[in-house]
Design a protein around this motif. Structure first.
Motif, PDB file in Angstrom:
ATOM      1  N   UNK A   1       0.854  -1.184   0.000  1.00  0.00           N
ATOM      2  CA  UNK A   1       0.000   0.000   0.000  1.00  0.00           C
ATOM      3  C   UNK A   1       0.899   1.247   0.000  1.00  0.00           C
ATOM      4  N   UNK A   2       0.893   2.052  -1.069  1.00  0.00           N
ATOM      5  CA  UNK A   2       1.825   3.195  -1.143  1.00  0.00           C
ATOM      6  C   UNK A   2       1.463   4.349  -0.209  1.00  0.00           C
ATOM      7  N   UNK A   3       0.206   4.375   0.230  1.00  0.00           N
ATOM      8  CA  UNK A   3      -0.206   5.464   1.122  1.00  0.00           C
ATOM      9  C   UNK A   3      -1.441   5.047   1.908  1.00  0.00           C
ATOM     10  N   UNK A   4      -1.599   5.718   3.071  1.00  0.00           N
ATOM     11  CA  UNK A   4      -2.768   5.459   3.896  1.00  0.00           C
ATOM     12  C   UNK A   4      -3.563   6.745   4.001  1.00  0.00           C
ATOM     13  N   UNK A   5      -4.857   6.657   3.734  1.00  0.00           N
ATOM     14  CA  UNK A   5      -5.744   7.813   3.836  1.00  0.00           C
ATOM     15  C   UNK A   5      -6.648   7.602   5.046  1.00  0.00           C
ATOM     16  N   UNK A   6      -6.542   8.490   6.027  1.00  0.00           N
ATOM     17  CA  UNK A   6      -7.330   8.366   7.254  1.00  0.00           C
ATOM     18  C   UNK A   6      -8.785   8.723   6.991  1.00  0.00           C
ATOM     19  N   UNK A   7      -9.631   8.458   7.985  1.00  0.00           N
ATOM     20  CA  UNK A   7     -11.055   8.764   7.859  1.00  0.00           C
ATOM     21  C   UNK A   7     -11.300  10.267   7.769  1.00  0.00           C
ATOM     22  N   UNK A   8     -10.331  11.053   8.223  1.00  0.00           N
ATOM     23  CA  UNK A   8     -10.462  12.518   8.140  1.00  0.00           C
ATOM     24  C   UNK A   8      -9.873  13.072   6.853  1.00  0.00           C
ATOM     25  N   UNK A   9      -9.317  12.158   6.018  1.00  0.00           N
ATOM     26  CA  UNK A   9      -8.751  12.595   4.753  1.00  0.00           C
ATOM     27  C   UNK A   9      -7.271  12.855   4.770  1.00  0.00           C
ATOM     28  N   UNK A  10      -6.622  12.678   5.929  1.00  0.00           N
ATOM     29  CA  UNK A  10      -5.173  12.862   5.982  1.00  0.00           C
ATOM     30  C   UNK A  10      -4.464  11.737   5.232  1.00  0.00           C
TER      31      UNK A  10
END
Length: 260
Positions: A157-166
């Motif tokens: 996974x190249x990136x993680x997007x939090x529930x707040x959009x971070x």
């Protein structure tokens, strides 16, 4: 046969009869002797014939049996296994090491057998169908998928997007915190899903979690209910993938369900 007296009135007649009887007797004797000779000769021939037959049988029995194996062609072996193709793919890792992925069979029958070196320095897992292998590149924290034809792709996974959009970038996070566990220890749940451990979604905690990635759509979903300082993924069983969470064993399936 009594000889008649010469003084008998029928002397001549009796002599003629006597002579005739003598001739007849001689003829009968000759005939009997001839029959006897014929019979003896026939019996002798039968005996001789039977003797020759016995000798022939004895000779046949004592005759050396010819070794049929000499000069005979060796049976044709089933070459389906002996000609079965075997080979390997060499995969270079970021730390300079390489992994040799060995397979057997040919065409659609090819299946992975092992990965070397097998000293534990390379973390890998073979899919249930033996058509895919996942490798963990520890230095770059990358999950590599290699299919049975040798094609390689990065499943990380190249990136993680939090529930707040971070958005948290993998490379940035590891660069800032080299000890951070972005991903580790990939294991197959089935032929289409793998599980791995990670500190995501938290950055300031040391606890680890289990994530599931679908190979087809590259989706990453965290398993709810598993977290611990020491989380290990072990073998696949009928219950699911064995997970040891701080000493407690549970089982996870491809849908993310947990059982004891």
């Amino acid at each position: 046969m009594v000889k008649p007296s010469i003084f008998s009135k029928e002397y001549d007649k009796k002599m003629r009869r006597r002579k005739r009887n003598l001739i007849i007797l001689v003829i009968v004797c000759i005939f009997v002797i001839a029959l006897a000779v014929i019979y003896i000769r026939g019996a002798f021939k039968d005996v001789l014939k039977e003797t020759n037959k016995i000798k022939s049988n004895i000779s046949a029995e004592n005759k050396p049996v010819k070794d049929s194996s000499k000069g005979a062609k060796a049976p044709v072996e089933n070459k389906s296994k002996s000609t079965e193709k075997a080979g390997s793919y060499k995969i270079e890792l970021s730390d300079g090491k390489s992994a040799n992925l060995t397979y057997e069979g040919k065409d659609s029958e090819k299946k992975f057998k092992s990965v070397s070196p097998g000293d534990g320095s390379i973390v890998y897992d073979i899919s249930p169908s033996a058509k895919n292998i996942v490798l963990f590149d520890g230095k770059s924290q990358s999950i590599l998928l290699v299919d049975i034809n040798g094609s390689k792709q990065d499943l990380t996974n190249p990136k993680y997007v939090s529930t707040t959009g971070n958005v948290i970038e993998k490379n940035t996070q590891i660069s800032n915190n080299p000890s951070y566990m972005w991903c580790s220890s990939p294991k197959f749940l089935d032929d289409n899903n793998i599980a791995y451990t990670s500190q995501l979604p938290w950055l300031g905690k040391t606890q680890k979690y289990v994530w599931i990635e679908n190979i087809q759509n590259k989706s990453h979903v965290m398993v709810q209910g598993i977290q611990g300082e020491n989380v290990k993924l072990q073998g696949l069983t009928e219950k699911g993938l064995t997970v040891v969470e701080d000493g407690t064993t549970v089982y996870v399936n491809a849908s993310g369900s947990i059982t004891q």
